[in-house]
Design an enzyme around this catalytic site. Structure first.
Site, short mmCIF file in Angstrom:
data_model
loop_
_atom_site.label_atom_id
_atom_site.label_comp_id
_atom_site.label_asym_id
_atom_site.label_seq_id
_atom_site.Cartn_x
_atom_site.Cartn_y
_atom_site.Cartn_z
N HIS A 185 47.26 57.19 -12.76
CA HIS A 185 46.61 55.91 -12.46
C HIS A 185 46.46 55.10 -13.75
O HIS A 185 46.11 55.65 -14.78
CB HIS A 185 45.23 56.19 -11.84
CG HIS A 185 44.62 55.00 -11.17
ND1 HIS A 185 44.12 53.91 -11.85
CD2 HIS A 185 44.45 54.71 -9.85
CE1 HIS A 185 43.66 53.03 -10.98
NE2 HIS A 185 43.86 53.49 -9.76
N GLY A 198 30.28 45.27 -27.92
CA GLY A 198 30.73 46.44 -28.66
C GLY A 198 31.66 46.08 -29.82
O GLY A 198 31.90 44.90 -30.10
#
Lengths: 298, 298
Positions: A83, A163
């Site tokens: 995936h 972040g």
């Protein structure tokens, strides 16, 4: 006071190591006042998808708990799976289901993003939370996957919304945001002529002139010797399911083809049925508050 | 464990004396774990109707509490009002809404009947709880109203199912039992020809050859210069709303008349919408458990 329901669907990049999955799952199940709808681990994808609902603050608490554990447990330098993925905590959409305004869901998603940024993980906001058009679609943000991150982190275009602006090998990067509930609606036609399904899909979908909140493709259903118009409705209030049905039917009629049946795939908010009653039974003023069970949700 | 929902609609013969109504109402509101949907007092009818839902045992407790108080407070020898009535506590249907089988509702209704009989009030079971065909319909049981009770209590035919076989002047008699949720569905036609509405109603209703669980009459909507086919569906599983709509539409077409709009009146169980989705969107296998909110009812 009407009960609010927010949904979170959190995707982590671990679907093989059962001990790790168990520890990650426990961080969610130990969160009070949430209802876990589904936990789906796939070894081939090497990915687990958690879906839960509750009041917005409780749903956020669940996301924080499971994320803290997943970031500890998962090392992306060791990750392989079929995936597409970019981070240990890969994608985290928040979905307003009931009595939650978009702004409230956006605030939850931003608080989640700041928390994750604070853990040292680069975060991108997507869909309704996107900070620029190039970050609306998950596919665009995740292009090149985890393996491209080191390179992208040198490009100002890919400065994270939260972040560090740096490649973090262990955790990769996380995409979070707000999207509306998706309605997966497939209509099966009494023909094996795939050309008819493709033509109807083309007329239905927004990108080629169709309905604003409709994505559509034509597929063959080999076993049933039929074809399918497979659709995703991204805003069922503005592009209602019964209107979609009527247009597919009109287009199918124009090819002399009948509708065999149809499918609604996956979970749906109750509100998605409101327009079905209004349109199909002609009850223009129908409101779901007439449904007895909703008294227990208020 | 799936949450069960039973509904009770309790009719008392007091709609004028506010102090009495307040004391009777308090007996219900002080019952734990029930959700009161509606309290409707009508001075002209001299009657109050209480509607509440909850788990079967809690709903029964509510019925017991309010009934004890109402039987104390109300004296039928003093009662006058425009609504047909026979007792201080007049009619008490229990209605299965969700995950309650008919037998469980019947048991609740019989326990309620025995309680009321034990208070010295004659009780007749009706609808699904009827002990003989002549007691199925409320209208048949209540014929002659309170004023006829002294006479009826001398006739073996009217021996009560619970309580004394005697005329009790203060309390009269009570009818209780189980009925299925009623769907009130009215379809408005783009004509002022009342004959068309009456003809369609005749074709629709069971009693003149129509659908098994459909009652229908034709009405004039004077202000809108339209007519209405006004229907009660007494079993929406066996006579579904969208099938009723389609048949009204077909019949209206045969008179060259269009449907303007329609109404669903009053509270409905969620299950009444299942067949709307199945029929109108052609999703044959649709199940309400796909609706996200139902997770909070389980």
């Amino acid at each position: 006071m009407a009960k609010k329901i927010l949904l979170c669907e959190l995707n982590v990049s671990e679907g093989r190591d059962e001990a790790k999955i168990k520890r990650i799952t426990e961080a969610l199940t130990s969160t009070p006042s949430i209802t876990i709808m589904d936990v789906d681990s796939d070894a081939d994808h090497n990915r687990s998808v958690y879906t839960w609902i509750g009041e917005p603050e409780d749903v956020l608490a669940g996301a924080v708990n499971i994320t803290r554990r997943a970031v500890e447990e998962i090392d992306m330098t060791q990750h392989h799976g079929s995936h597409p993925r970019q981070g240990a905590v890969d994608v985290v959409p928040f979905v307003p289901v009931r009595n939650v305004e978009k702004d409230e869901a956006l605030e939850i998603s931003r608080r989640y993003g700041k928390f994750l940024g604070g853990l040292g993980v680069p975060v991108y906001y997507y869909e309704e939370a996107a900070t620029k058009p190039s970050r609306q679609n998950l596919v665009d943000i995740r292009k090149g996957q985890y393996e491209a991150l080191a390179e992208k982190m040198r490009d100002e275009e890919w400065r994270p919304d939260e972040g560090p602006f740096a490649f973090v090998p262990k955790s990769g990067a996380t995409v979070t945001g707000v999207r509306f509930p998706l309605v997966a609606y497939n209509v099966n036609l009494r023909t094996d002529d795939i050309g008819v399904a493709k033509e109807i899909a083309k007329r239905m979908r927004f990108s080629s002139g169709g309905l604003r909140y409709c994505r559509a493709i034509g597929l063959a259903l080999e076993e049933r010797k039929m074809v399918q118009v497979s659709m995703n409705l991204t805003n069922f209030e503005k592009t209602p399911i019964p209107v979609v049905y009527d247009l597919v039917k009109t287009l199918a009629d124009s090819y002399g083809v009948g509708i065999a049946d149809a499918e609604l795939v996956g979970p749906l908010p109750l509100a998605a049925l409101e327009e079905v009653v209004r349109h199909s039974l002609r009850v223009r003023g129908f409101n779901m508050s007439q449904i007895i069970e909703t008294q227990l949700l208020d």
